[in-house]
Design a protein around this motif. Sequence first.
Motif, PDB file in Angstrom:
ATOM      1  N   ILE A 243       0.845  -1.197   0.000  1.00 45.01           N
ATOM      2  CA  ILE A 243       0.000   0.000   0.000  1.00 45.01           C
ATOM      3  C   ILE A 243       0.879   1.244   0.000  1.00 45.01           C
ATOM      4  N   ALA A 244       1.872   1.200   0.862  1.00 45.30           N
ATOM      5  CA  ALA A 244       2.785   2.341   0.921  1.00 45.30           C
ATOM      6  C   ALA A 244       3.459   2.552  -0.426  1.00 45.30           C
ATOM      7  N   ASP A 245       3.819   1.426  -1.075  1.00 47.40           N
ATOM      8  CA  ASP A 245       4.442   1.525  -2.389  1.00 47.40           C
ATOM      9  C   ASP A 245       3.515   2.192  -3.387  1.00 47.40           C
ATOM     10  N   GLY A 246       2.266   1.727  -3.367  1.00 50.32           N
ATOM     11  CA  GLY A 246       1.308   2.306  -4.306  1.00 50.32           C
ATOM     12  C   GLY A 246       1.157   3.791  -4.091  1.00 50.32           C
ATOM     13  N   VAL A 247       1.019   4.168  -2.842  1.00 50.59           N
ATOM     14  CA  VAL A 247       0.875   5.599  -2.533  1.00 50.59           C
ATOM     15  C   VAL A 247       2.123   6.356  -2.993  1.00 50.59           C
ATOM     16  N   LYS A 248       3.251   5.752  -2.736  1.00 53.57           N
ATOM     17  CA  LYS A 248       4.497   6.403  -3.135  1.00 53.57           C
ATOM     18  C   LYS A 248       4.524   6.615  -4.641  1.00 53.57           C
ATOM     19  N   MET A 249       4.157   5.564  -5.374  1.00 55.29           N
ATOM     20  CA  MET A 249       4.229   5.682  -6.828  1.00 55.29           C
ATOM     21  C   MET A 249       3.262   6.722  -7.349  1.00 55.29           C
ATOM     22  N   LEU A 250       2.116   6.795  -6.704  1.00 48.96           N
ATOM     23  CA  LEU A 250       1.143   7.780  -7.161  1.00 48.96           C
ATOM     24  C   LEU A 250       1.651   9.193  -6.937  1.00 48.96           C
ATOM     25  N   PHE A 251       2.378   9.396  -5.887  1.00 54.77           N
ATOM     26  CA  PHE A 251       2.760  10.760  -5.548  1.00 54.77           C
ATOM     27  C   PHE A 251       4.155  11.131  -6.015  1.00 54.77           C
ATOM     28  N   LYS A 252       4.835  10.192  -6.615  1.00 59.17           N
ATOM     29  CA  LYS A 252       6.193  10.498  -7.077  1.00 59.17           C
ATOM     30  C   LYS A 252       6.129  11.425  -8.274  1.00 59.17           C
ATOM     31  N   GLU A 253       7.218  12.146  -8.473  1.00 62.12           N
ATOM     32  CA  GLU A 253       7.240  13.050  -9.615  1.00 62.12           C
ATOM     33  C   GLU A 253       7.176  12.240 -10.891  1.00 62.12           C
ATOM     34  N   ASP A 254       6.259  12.638 -11.762  1.00 62.12           N
ATOM     35  CA  ASP A 254       6.108  11.948 -13.030  1.00 62.12           C
ATOM     36  C   ASP A 254       6.971  12.675 -14.033  1.00 62.12           C
ATOM     37  N   PHE A 255       8.074  12.063 -14.363  1.00 67.95           N
ATOM     38  CA  PHE A 255       9.104  12.776 -15.101  1.00 67.95           C
ATOM     39  C   PHE A 255       9.128  12.293 -16.540  1.00 67.95           C
ATOM     40  N   ILE A 256       9.124  13.236 -17.461  1.00 73.01           N
ATOM     41  CA  ILE A 256       9.267  12.869 -18.868  1.00 73.01           C
ATOM     42  C   ILE A 256      10.515  13.563 -19.395  1.00 73.01           C
ATOM     43  N   PRO A 257      11.453  12.809 -19.922  1.00 69.65           N
ATOM     44  CA  PRO A 257      12.669  13.447 -20.436  1.00 69.65           C
ATOM     45  C   PRO A 257      12.318  14.463 -21.532  1.00 69.65           C
ATOM     46  N   ARG A 258      13.127  15.459 -21.630  1.00 69.12           N
ATOM     47  CA  ARG A 258      12.797  16.567 -22.535  1.00 69.12           C
ATOM     48  C   ARG A 258      12.710  16.100 -23.987  1.00 69.12           C
ATOM     49  N   LYS A 259      13.605  15.204 -24.373  1.00 64.95           N
ATOM     50  CA  LYS A 259      13.631  14.813 -25.778  1.00 64.95           C
ATOM     51  C   LYS A 259      12.807  13.560 -26.046  1.00 64.95           C
ATOM     52  N   ALA A 260      12.089  13.087 -25.050  1.00 66.73           N
ATOM     53  CA  ALA A 260      11.295  11.883 -25.262  1.00 66.73           C
ATOM     54  C   ALA A 260      10.092  12.195 -26.152  1.00 66.73           C
ATOM     55  N   HIS A 261       9.585  11.154 -26.808  1.00 67.26           N
ATOM     56  CA  HIS A 261       8.352  11.307 -27.587  1.00 67.26           C
ATOM     57  C   HIS A 261       7.203  11.218 -26.602  1.00 67.26           C
ATOM     58  N   ARG A 262       6.596  12.356 -26.326  1.00 70.68           N
ATOM     59  CA  ARG A 262       5.705  12.410 -25.167  1.00 70.68           C
ATOM     60  C   ARG A 262       4.541  11.441 -25.267  1.00 70.68           C
ATOM     61  N   ALA A 263       3.916  11.415 -26.471  1.00 70.24           N
ATOM     62  CA  ALA A 263       2.712  10.597 -26.599  1.00 70.24           C
ATOM     63  C   ALA A 263       3.036   9.122 -26.397  1.00 70.24           C
ATOM     64  N   LEU A 264       4.052   8.650 -27.119  1.00 68.10           N
ATOM     65  CA  LEU A 264       4.376   7.227 -27.011  1.00 68.10           C
ATOM     66  C   LEU A 264       4.933   6.909 -25.640  1.00 68.10           C
ATOM     67  N   TYR A 265       5.687   7.856 -25.111  1.00 71.04           N
ATOM     68  CA  TYR A 265       6.251   7.649 -23.782  1.00 71.04           C
ATOM     69  C   TYR A 265       5.135   7.434 -22.765  1.00 71.04           C
ATOM     70  N   SER A 266       4.075   8.233 -22.939  1.00 67.40           N
ATOM     71  CA  SER A 266       2.973   8.102 -21.984  1.00 67.40           C
ATOM     72  C   SER A 266       2.169   6.838 -22.244  1.00 67.40           C
ATOM     73  N   ALA A 267       2.084   6.436 -23.523  1.00 60.87           N
ATOM     74  CA  ALA A 267       1.227   5.297 -23.852  1.00 60.87           C
ATOM     75  C   ALA A 267       1.894   3.975 -23.554  1.00 60.87           C
ATOM     76  N   ALA A 268       3.226   3.957 -23.566  1.00 56.56           N
ATOM     77  CA  ALA A 268       3.943   2.685 -23.479  1.00 56.56           C
ATOM     78  C   ALA A 268       3.572   1.860 -22.247  1.00 56.56           C
ATOM     79  N   PRO A 269       3.472   2.461 -21.066  1.00 60.44           N
ATOM     80  CA  PRO A 269       3.108   1.628 -19.907  1.00 60.44           C
ATOM     81  C   PRO A 269       1.753   0.961 -20.081  1.00 60.44           C
ATOM     82  N   LEU A 270       0.834   1.667 -20.761  1.00 59.38           N
ATOM     83  CA  LEU A 270      -0.478   1.059 -20.976  1.00 59.38           C
ATOM     84  C   LEU A 270      -0.357  -0.103 -21.948  1.00 59.38           C
TER      85      LEU A 270
END
Lengths: 614, 195, 440, 588
Positions: A243-270
């Motif tokens: 539970i603590a892990d889940g909470v941690k992951m939810l609140f962690k900074e969601d970081f996207i590298p500057r040169k990453a392809h934002r759309a695919l980067y966001s879609a990949a985990p799904l």
Amino acid sequence: MTQVTSILSSLAESLRRHAGVLRSASVLTLAVLLGVLSTACGEPPTATEDPVAVRTEPGELVFHPDTRPVAVSLVNISEKPVVIGRVRVDESTPDWVGFAVGDDAKPGRLAPGERMTFHVGVDSGYFLGSGDVRPVVEAEGEQLVADDEYREGKARLAFTVDGQDHGGMPIRFEDPSWVGQYLGPALVKILLLVMGFIMPLASLLTWMERKQSAMMQDRLGPNMAALKIGGANLRLWGIPHFIADGVKMLFKEDFIPRKAHRALYSAAPLFAFIPALVVFAIVPFGDALCYDRMLEPLSAADVAQCADGRGGTPLQIAQIDVGLLYYFAVASLATYGTALAGWSSYNKWAILGALRASAQMISYEVAIGLTIVGALLVYGTLEPHALVKAQESSYWGIALQPLAFVLFFTAAMAETKRAPFDLPEGESEIIGYFIEYSGMRFGLFFLGEFIEVIFMSAMLATLFLGGWGLPFGMLGPAGFSSPLMAQLFLFGAGAGLTVMGVAAWRTGKAGELFGATVALVGIIHLFIGVWSLFTGWGTEIPHILVVGLGMIIWGGKVFLLCGVQLLIRWTLPRFRYDQLMSLGWKGLLPLSIANIVLTAILVYLLMPGANPAS
Amino acid sequence: MTISVKKVSLQRTTRDQIFLPAILEGLLTTARHFFKNTFTPGHGDVETIRYGEPGVDVKDYYPERFRGVHRLMHREDGSVRCVACMCCSTVCPARCIYIEAEDRRDDAEKAPRSFVIDELKCVVCGFCVEACPCDAIRMDTREHWIPTETRAEAVLGKVELMSRGEQSVAVQGGLGASYREQAPKADPRFTHDPR
Amino acid sequence: MTAAKSITTPQAPPTVAENLAQTYDTSGRQAGELRLSPSLQQFADEAERLPTEEVIVNMGPSHPAMHGTVRIVLRIDGELIKDADVQVGYLHRGFEKECEGSTWSQIFPYVDRLNYVSPMLNNVGFAMAVEKLLGITAEIPERAEYIRVIAGELARVSDHLTCITASLAELGGLTTFFYGNRAREHVWDLLEELSGARLTHSYARIGGVAWDLTDGFEDKVRAKLVKIRGYITDIRKLVERNRIFLDRMENVGFISAADAISYGITGPTLRGCGVDYDVRKDHPYSVYDHFDWVVPVADGGDNLARYLVRIEEMEQSMRIVEQALVQIPPGPVIIDDPIIALPAKREVYNSIEGMIAHFKLIMDGIKVPPGEAYSYTEGGNGELGFYVVSDGTGRPYKCRCRPPCFYITSALRQMIVGANIADVVPIFGSINMIGGECDR
Amino acid sequence: MSNHDSRSTSSTIPPTPGTLPPPSVAPAPRVGMDPRPHAPEGWAPPVAPNRPAEPTEGQETVTLTIDGKEVTVAKGTNVLEASGLLGEEVCHFCYHQGLSIAASCRQCLVEIEKMGKLQPSCQVPVAEGMVVHTSSPTVLKARREMLEFTLKNHPIDCPICDKAGECTLQRHYMAHDHQLTRVDVPKIRKPKHKDIGREIVLDAERCILCSRCVRFCEEIPGTAELTMSWRGDHEQIDIADGHRLDNAYSINTVDICPVGALTAKDFRFAIRAWELHATPTTCNGCATGCAVELHTKHEQAYRVVPRFDPAVNGHWMCDEGRYTYKELDPQARVHRAEVDGATVPLADAIATVATRLTKARKLAVVFSSSATNEANDALRELAEVLATSVKGREGITATRYVLGHPRGEGDAILRDADKNPNTNGAHDAAAGSAGDVDKHEAELALELAGRAYDAVLFLDDSGELSEVALAGLANITSVCLASRRTPLSSACSIVLPAASWAEILGTYTNRQGLLRVVQPAWRPEHDRKHRADLLRDLMLAMGLRNVATAKERTRLLADEHEHAELQALVTDPKAMRPTLLRWANMRG
């Protein structure tokens, strides 16, 4: 051996230490036991003659518009032979015209325990709203249905036993709505499976992975997170860590590298997460559930009828005939998640991980696919539910296909990208395709991986370990196959649970409540076992209990297999890329082909039914 | 008493080539640890020191010589034993001790007006104890410096350091003649006595 | 052999290094030859024919496996390493410069942080260097020498455990890592008992050691050695017959004896190449010649050979410790000279002579006579040398450390070029590069 | 001494305990006097009377053998000094080069052939052909045993003793004794921490009865306050009846005390000696310019001690000069430039000053006799270029003044009545420029009160002006290159942060006309700069080019005076690095 003796000696020591509690508990137990025994002995079971000498299977016949003729059995359950008269549809029932008894229903004599099987069919056109054939008798106040709808129909199967009219058997024709028959149950099952099993188990696995590895490595592992409920501080061996892990992951900074392809980067985990869940559609996690008759013991035919969707539902989200192909189709999609994550991160290490993952997936999919062909040859089906049923009636896959089991296990671990095949991750080498991910996006990869582990365990259980069944057909649809089996199971499970419970109790303060509960459950098993010894109880168990037991057995198998995977993951070093490839292409692939050939030859020689020449 | 040379090597066997036996052996090894640790009281071979657990006194784990949090010793009258000679701050490789001296106006003459140790800078080498010529500073509290929320909490002043202290074995001006009999060699309170 | 021969001209007599190279290069491999495993070779041949592009990646300094913080710039073709540039210096703390601002005794905490997995050996090595310069090597009490050997060999076990298990952890075998660490904890328990700290012992002193053994130390050592041996057995069970492990270790990270010698490599890495050079054996110091023990060598020159050598060395170290515990004589543990060793606290508290000696030693340090000395001992990774120069003041004019790691790390490029990316980390682990020692 | 006090009241430093009493003599009016100080008639530096070791030209020489080495020394030299020529002197307590011989400690015993007993080397004059052994077994044994005697009654006081770390007794113990005690009888108790004077605390237990302090008081100030009383092992140093150790040179007894028997109240417990960094520099307390060491740690000065300079001060210095370090207190310093009360960046302040000075029609520049030659020289250059090269100001000259601390008390030993270190240099610079003649501070005060100027530039913050004069500064452009907060610098409208004498390399010209060097003990922090560099910035801001830096001016001075030490300092910055006393091994 030393382990056993140490466990025994520690058990003995614990018994000494908790002598007071145990003594009072044992006195109580003894009293209860004596009470039960005296009750049992005081009224010895008498062979009461069943007035009805014949049992029908299934107990009620249900038809749908698309139902093919259904097999019906009459079983002699008395102790003397009976003579069955002609089987017919009772003409006094309203819709008798719509149903027809097959030609195979021949009158005859049934020895005790013998079974007579025939088929009953339905002309569903008869029940169509404004068809050519009108009902002979219209029920009063019954509304006429529209042209393209079916109305409900009722009839009765009639026959005589020893010349006397038997009560017969109700026949129903029903046309449930699509929602009621398919969507509703499916949603319930999805909820049951996903929310009730997969997600908790996946979350638990994140804890288990750490705790089990800790215990393997002489560490304590997670143990500090606690649930504070009122004044109680529940630490539960660190389970709240997830539970603590889940909470941690939810609140962690969601970081996207500057040169990453934002759309695919966001879609990949799904892309990685969703296929892992979707493949569960074909996993059978129990036999069929009959809605109406949960408290009665049901016969195999009853359950089979429910499994066909008549009066019940199979415990499988989607019964697809090509279930395993569906699995290959969907599971391969998960690779896209990995590949996209690696590519879109704009990181050389990530793309190395993605390349490794893709190559690995291609190599090992082939091996997995070919491995399953063996099972297909033996059991003749690709539908997982049917596979399990087939194993129930013959032998488990692990016995018939031992080589395939090893190959499948290996390839399955490679598919889940876990050690010793965790090259795409390779935390000490390339850190992996998700190197740039953080927060819940990383969490999805993480969780997806564990869900794949569960899926692979479920597939192993389904393909090779008889799904929800116990070995040697111990557990049938109606209950245990014999009182002896029931007693074996009850004593085995009871003893195991009791020992585990006592051991858990003794590990520490946190374990006492849990251990006591487990031990209590174990003792209850033992009691029931004793009860069964005296009464022969166990062959006729309420349907819901059988289903529940099956689900628990299935869950236990999956859980154990997950544990084995974790054990392997924390024991073995990792392969190198070239070694992985050579293992896949030069090891597993030839072996799986050899397995197919060998199986084909054996099947040809040993299974006459499969041999077209015979 | 000989020192010889030995060749070590490892030959592969067919058993090694087929993966499975060795893997099973490995699994058995780890499983043995798993079951032993899971099902024996006190977690079997797990010897983790359970810091922060209620009922666990970590001092029990630390050996007698453990170098922990500093403390300042007292005189008979309860005042600080330290005379601000600066030996400890001089020898400290981390420069974590800050002392300001003041006049005591009694026979001890000198005392620290402030005695500050930055436990975050301290490298726990124990040289201050070794360098102290008055038995004023010691690290035998068997207390580990625990993390604090702010840096300021880790900076210990004279009062905090003295709160852990007790009466020192050294006295101002020495024990006097025949001190060797008065302070026996085996007295463990004379710490760091290598002879 | 070819390379070794080519540098030998008939006119000039061969140098020591060349002699050694000729003597020991019995592996039949050519010095400096790139040797790939057959499967890798095939892979490499096929890769040659493909239209590929080489990529440069930074492995480290921020990389999970780059313990000790090193940076390796890799030029890779797919998974194959074409070239590598090993860059050290990320853990540079100015050890040698720091020493110039401290008294001789104040340096012990600094040397603790050189090879931080076997600080006791550094302690002993540095103390011996200063003693050599002071000319009191012969006057060190024998009990102190035995204690140094016991502590040092325990530290060697800790060093090898770290190395082996770290390189196994790089292979993904984390359980072995934890078994090794657990065994190392036992070593550290003992060293903590002795010195008061688990890692930064600062235990040795110029002229002896800081404290005597504690009561019952011998029994504790024996009890702990049983546990340590148990864990080592478990580690060996887990890996030694495991083909994954063998495939990953054998023929990986190869370096020939001649190359190793010309790089200046010593210690287990050199012994893994078949050269039986051990300072303890070839230039006996302290009381190492009082014990019955064995210097293990292996022929492979690869990761596996280094692993085997270290495993056997741990056993030998434990043997030495056991013998030392039996032989250890009673007596003082530090030299009895108030201008070198701090007087007993009893004297300091109660006599002006003790007080003055104490004060001056703390304030001015030991007045080491002007001169220079090079003292070398067998550290965890090889020959650990201290070259100390004194100008007569209480602090070193120069304190140079010859870290065994630095020379091994300089050969790292040769070991990893031609290997696979996945091989970099085990090779790196098997040479036990310790940043603190390498960068000083 | 009076002067010191007036200085401390004129600054914002509160008087601290241990400072000197109020002045007994009012500052003398200086109008019309020749302002340039000169050494008194017949004055000579207080060095030891004719005790040469190395022979000079034309002296009679004696050759003797010490430890097998032949050495030729001037006649009249004693054996101890002769041994000094061969390296280290024979270890001793009571002998001091600047004092008479007492031979009371017996520590310097040596073996001289053909003399039956061991001889105290400090008392035996060299003779031709003498053969001396300073480290024969007998001598070493005697030395150890003497030390054992000396230590017998010595209290275990090192932790509380100020001398620890620069203690001769400690040094000799480590070098010659290094054995643990064999004596096991109670120690004799004597008075401890006894207040015997304005500056001094006595601890009779620590005293080893070398009588250096007694001889000093007799021979240098001639006041003879100290004496030996009692006898045997109860003998101790004491003050004579009805006296206190209050002479103007009393802290020198602390310096020469080989142990911690005499300690200075000012330095007592302030810091341990070994933590200090020593910078050789010059005292700026008066026109004498004694050679001193400034002892500092982390930009904080702790004490000033004399440095041997036979040409100026011998081994000694006055108590008053030792307190000059107090003006380095960081609390009283000026760190940033201020314009009309607001803190501004230095560059802005310099630009403001340049603009306002360029516009000023009636301008006065005030040289300072407490600033360095370099600073005064830069001001001279500024005064010249203002009238010649600055656009819009051609022909408008600036009036020149010299300002400094008021006069104080002097004597015939070391102290001078002129309490400025560089009066000679300042006057040279002020008079050396073409144009107006120099004026005195009283005139400046009068003229400021009468609003004679619309701009005044002060080179330094020292100097006493009347309240009316200070008030006159308020409404005109008044610039002060201040390193401290004084009434003068506070009254000025623009303050530029100047480095103090502990932060710069510079020179003074003392009353003998000798060039005295001040060296930096630390680097100036914040915006502080050498005054000459501040003036250079100002001139650059006025559009001038090729203005010399402070360092270049120092180099020129060094070359002009052929001052080898200074030349070395200018060329090699490492030579200016302060020495940490812990490693220097030079005191005690």
